[in-house]
Design a protein around this motif. Structure first.
Motif, PDB file in Angstrom:
ATOM      1  N   GLY A 278      37.238  39.445  39.623  1.00  0.00           N
ATOM      2  CA  GLY A 278      36.857  38.071  39.935  1.00  0.00           C
ATOM      3  C   GLY A 278      36.995  37.152  38.740  1.00  0.00           C
ATOM      4  O   GLY A 278      37.472  36.021  38.859  1.00  0.00           O
TER       5      GLY A 278
ATOM      6  N   PRO B  90      44.735  29.637  46.322  1.00  0.00           N
ATOM      7  CA  PRO B  90      44.000  30.816  46.796  1.00  0.00           C
ATOM      8  C   PRO B  90      43.089  31.430  45.731  1.00  0.00           C
ATOM      9  O   PRO B  90      42.016  31.938  46.061  1.00  0.00           O
ATOM     10  CB  PRO B  90      45.097  31.812  47.192  1.00  0.00           C
ATOM     11  N   LEU B  91      43.500  31.347  44.470  1.00  0.00           N
ATOM     12  CA  LEU B  91      42.674  31.921  43.414  1.00  0.00           C
ATOM     13  C   LEU B  91      41.370  31.157  43.227  1.00  0.00           C
ATOM     14  O   LEU B  91      40.371  31.736  42.791  1.00  0.00           O
ATOM     15  CB  LEU B  91      43.450  31.967  42.098  1.00  0.00           C
TER      16      LEU B  91
ATOM     17  N   ASN C 143      30.310  38.465  45.308  1.00  0.00           N
ATOM     18  CA  ASN C 143      30.199  39.774  45.924  1.00  0.00           C
ATOM     19  C   ASN C 143      29.771  40.823  44.904  1.00  0.00           C
ATOM     20  O   ASN C 143      28.978  41.713  45.220  1.00  0.00           O
ATOM     21  CB  ASN C 143      31.541  40.159  46.548  1.00  0.00           C
TER      22      ASN C 143
ATOM     23  N   SER D 251      34.396  34.082  45.085  1.00  0.00           N
ATOM     24  CA  SER D 251      33.848  34.954  46.131  1.00  0.00           C
ATOM     25  C   SER D 251      33.759  36.399  45.645  1.00  0.00           C
ATOM     26  O   SER D 251      32.824  37.122  46.010  1.00  0.00           O
ATOM     27  CB  SER D 251      34.670  34.850  47.412  1.00  0.00           C
ATOM     28  N   LEU D 252      34.708  36.842  44.821  1.00  0.00           N
ATOM     29  CA  LEU D 252      34.615  38.181  44.251  1.00  0.00           C
ATOM     30  C   LEU D 252      33.449  38.289  43.264  1.00  0.00           C
ATOM     31  O   LEU D 252      32.748  39.314  43.234  1.00  0.00           O
ATOM     32  CB  LEU D 252      35.923  38.550  43.550  1.00  0.00           C
TER      33      LEU D 252
ATOM     34  N   ALA E  10      40.644  36.552  38.138  1.00  0.00           N
ATOM     35  CA  ALA E  10      41.181  35.616  39.129  1.00  0.00           C
ATOM     36  C   ALA E  10      40.800  34.177  38.786  1.00  0.00           C
ATOM     37  O   ALA E  10      41.628  33.264  38.925  1.00  0.00           O
ATOM     38  CB  ALA E  10      40.678  35.982  40.527  1.00  0.00           C
ATOM     39  N   CYS E  11      39.582  33.960  38.322  1.00  0.00           N
ATOM     40  CA  CYS E  11      39.164  32.611  37.930  1.00  0.00           C
ATOM     41  C   CYS E  11      39.937  32.125  36.704  1.00  0.00           C
ATOM     42  O   CYS E  11      40.361  30.966  36.651  1.00  0.00           O
ATOM     43  CB  CYS E  11      37.667  32.576  37.661  1.00  0.00           C
TER      44      CYS E  11
ATOM     45  N   PHE F  47      39.500  30.172  45.536  1.00  0.00           N
ATOM     46  CA  PHE F  47      38.547  30.673  46.523  1.00  0.00           C
ATOM     47  C   PHE F  47      38.276  32.163  46.346  1.00  0.00           C
ATOM     48  O   PHE F  47      37.152  32.622  46.567  1.00  0.00           O
ATOM     49  CB  PHE F  47      39.061  30.396  47.938  1.00  0.00           C
ATOM     50  N   ILE F  48      39.284  32.921  45.953  1.00  0.00           N
ATOM     51  CA  ILE F  48      39.129  34.368  45.823  1.00  0.00           C
ATOM     52  C   ILE F  48      38.248  34.725  44.621  1.00  0.00           C
ATOM     53  O   ILE F  48      37.375  35.594  44.726  1.00  0.00           O
ATOM     54  CB  ILE F  48      40.510  35.033  45.720  1.00  0.00           C
ATOM     55  N   GLY F  49      38.473  34.073  43.481  1.00  0.00           N
ATOM     56  CA  GLY F  49      37.733  34.407  42.272  1.00  0.00           C
ATOM     57  C   GLY F  49      36.223  34.261  42.407  1.00  0.00           C
ATOM     58  O   GLY F  49      35.483  35.232  42.169  1.00  0.00           O
TER      59      GLY F  49
END
Length: 73
Positions: free
Chosen positions: A48, A20-21, A31, A27-28, A51-52, A23-25
């Motif tokens: 972000g 999940p990280l 954004n 995208s943050l 998270a990466c 994809f989340i990193g």
């Protein structure tokens, strides 16, 4: 020479946390760069990036643990 299944499952759990990280990193970060006029820009960018970095660390730990389960005695 067999596989240590307990250590292997621990490595797979690390990799499951990584997914999940991955994809989340990004995208943050995307954004944050699209909303530069917002006051929360730097906070979202920092989250972000963290998270990466967390995804890279968990990937390293997961692969290291899986390799250890396969080749250590």
């Amino acid at each position: 020479m067999g596989t240590n299944k307990a250590v292997l499952s621990k490595g797979i759990k690390y990799l499951a946390g990584t997914l999940p990280l991955f994809f989340i990193g990004p995208s943050l970060i995307y954004n944050a760069f699209m909303n530069k006029q917002n006051l929360w820009h730097y906070l979202v960018l920092a989250i972000g990036i963290i998270a990466c970095l967390g995804a890279m660390f968990l990937m390293y730990m997961g692969l290291k643990t899986i390799i250890k389960s396969l080749f250590d005695n």
